[in-house]
Design a protein around this motif. Sequence first.
Motif, mmCIF file in Angstrom:
data_model
loop_
_atom_site.group_PDB
_atom_site.id
_atom_site.type_symbol
_atom_site.label_atom_id
_atom_site.label_comp_id
_atom_site.label_asym_id
_atom_site.label_seq_id
_atom_site.Cartn_x
_atom_site.Cartn_y
_atom_site.Cartn_z
ATOM 1 N N PRO A 300 0.827 -1.217 0.000
ATOM 2 C CA PRO A 300 0.000 0.000 0.000
ATOM 3 C C PRO A 300 0.856 1.260 0.000
ATOM 4 C CG PRO A 300 0.091 -0.960 2.196
ATOM 5 C CD PRO A 300 0.756 -1.940 1.282
ATOM 6 N N GLU A 301 0.370 2.290 -0.710
ATOM 7 C CA GLU A 301 1.060 3.569 -0.691
ATOM 8 C C GLU A 301 0.868 4.204 0.678
ATOM 9 O OE1 GLU A 301 1.381 7.652 -3.393
ATOM 10 O OE2 GLU A 301 -0.532 6.582 -3.281
ATOM 11 N N THR A 302 1.910 4.845 1.190
ATOM 12 C CA THR A 302 1.865 5.470 2.506
ATOM 13 C C THR A 302 1.993 6.992 2.400
ATOM 14 O OG1 THR A 302 4.255 5.411 2.878
ATOM 15 C CG2 THR A 302 2.995 3.413 3.446
ATOM 16 N N PHE A 303 1.785 7.643 3.532
ATOM 17 C CA PHE A 303 1.978 9.090 3.614
ATOM 18 C C PHE A 303 3.383 9.466 3.169
ATOM 19 C CE2 PHE A 303 3.404 12.666 6.389
ATOM 20 C CZ PHE A 303 2.571 13.655 5.912
ATOM 21 N N ARG A 304 4.370 8.700 3.618
ATOM 22 C CA ARG A 304 5.752 8.969 3.223
ATOM 23 C C ARG A 304 5.929 8.822 1.718
ATOM 24 N NH1 ARG A 304 9.423 12.012 4.049
ATOM 25 N NH2 ARG A 304 8.827 11.818 6.229
ATOM 26 N N ASP A 305 5.326 7.803 1.132
ATOM 27 C CA ASP A 305 5.409 7.619 -0.323
ATOM 28 C C ASP A 305 4.793 8.806 -1.058
ATOM 29 O OD1 ASP A 305 6.565 5.072 -0.028
ATOM 30 O OD2 ASP A 305 4.600 4.107 0.052
ATOM 31 N N TYR A 306 3.640 9.264 -0.555
ATOM 32 C CA TYR A 306 2.949 10.384 -1.204
ATOM 33 C C TYR A 306 3.826 11.626 -1.217
ATOM 34 C CZ TYR A 306 -0.716 13.757 -2.362
ATOM 35 O OH TYR A 306 -1.450 14.743 -2.969
ATOM 36 N N LEU A 307 4.424 11.964 -0.066
ATOM 37 C CA LEU A 307 5.263 13.153 -0.007
ATOM 38 C C LEU A 307 6.528 12.998 -0.848
ATOM 39 C CD1 LEU A 307 5.089 14.507 3.648
ATOM 40 C CD2 LEU A 307 3.650 15.015 1.690
ATOM 41 N N ASP A 308 7.097 11.810 -0.854
ATOM 42 C CA ASP A 308 8.272 11.581 -1.703
ATOM 43 C C ASP A 308 7.923 11.809 -3.171
ATOM 44 O OD1 ASP A 308 9.872 11.009 0.451
ATOM 45 O OD2 ASP A 308 9.720 8.832 0.249
ATOM 46 N N LYS A 309 6.714 11.373 -3.553
ATOM 47 C CA LYS A 309 6.292 11.486 -4.951
ATOM 48 C C LYS A 309 5.973 12.916 -5.346
ATOM 49 C CE LYS A 309 2.522 9.881 -8.004
ATOM 50 N NZ LYS A 309 1.306 9.029 -8.053
ATOM 51 N N TRP A 310 5.208 13.639 -4.514
ATOM 52 C CA TRP A 310 4.675 14.935 -4.916
ATOM 53 C C TRP A 310 5.426 16.132 -4.351
ATOM 54 C CZ3 TRP A 310 1.858 14.912 -8.979
ATOM 55 C CH2 TRP A 310 1.026 13.822 -9.262
#
Length: 343
Positions: A300-310
């Motif tokens: 699952p995508e996480t909060f950390r993944d989201y910030l790293d991406k955007w």
Amino acid sequence: MNKVMSLHDAVAKYVESGDAICFGGFTTNRKPYAAVFEILRQGQTDFTVWAGPAGGDWDMMIGEGRVKAYINCYTANSGYTNVSRRFRAAIEAGTLTYEDYSQDVLMLQLHAASLGLPYLPVRLMQGSGLTDFWGISEEKRQTLDKLTNLKFAYVENPFNPGEKVVAVPTPQLDTAIIHVQKASPDGTCVIEGDEFHDVDVAVAARKVIVTCEELVSNEYIRQEPSQNKVFGECVNAVVHVPFGAWPSQCYNYYDCDDKALKEYDKASKYQDKEDAERQIAKEKEKAEKKGLPYTAPVNPETFRDYLDKWVYSCKDNNDVLDKIGGAHLASLKVIPGLGYAKR
């Protein structure tokens, strides 16, 4: 006076760690996300926050540990997340120093700040748990230099002896950041649609950054003076940032990005991979106890993944827009006369 700056330079100059700060907009409306992303990149922290009706903007800051004290009425991406997930997780874990005022009182406090009032007498909140329970104790408040020692005080109405009213403090804002439809180099701003608390915080704060969809000339913005809501003397920096409120909406320009807000809702459920593993294990255990089938999400995508991406993988807002894609941004544009996008 020309106050036009790059977003990087405006944030570097006017947003300081430890500031008492407020963002404009309302949950998923005209939130200054481009500026929020830039603050996250630059690393400013320890904010005393007067949030107003907040959304993913402050949820991200809370999730990244940038908030020292949080004064708020509610935090939600309306229609997508009823209570923002990183905010809720911090409250449940007891890691967020948090005070709760009702929305009407908080908005009036911000207005009182724009008027320079030392405090504000209200009848609101009386007889409710908002006066019975304090999120931040008097003892804790004495350690926070940006907050008053009291959440409120009962005072007597001098015009009606014997009547008690609630006196609440007015915020002493260091910094405000708002996103508007049009701004001129001297800082004059056009706000179309609801103003929310943006005008109040722009008047009240010592330092004000305005991000705008369109940068227009000083002469042009004076053609319709009745449309101008923030006068230039309030503003320190003007930054031209098209789609600067994405993924929230900007009235008359673009709609909420349904896809992006749903992505954030899903990703922000888990802080990071370790948190995802813990929560999934708990959900599986609960299902097994009830004899229910359970299928664990795969990677699952996480909060950390989201910030790293955007946020962190993007140098600036232009990188963010390139990653979103021109065709998708065009699909968010509102139809003239309707006020919303056709999708």
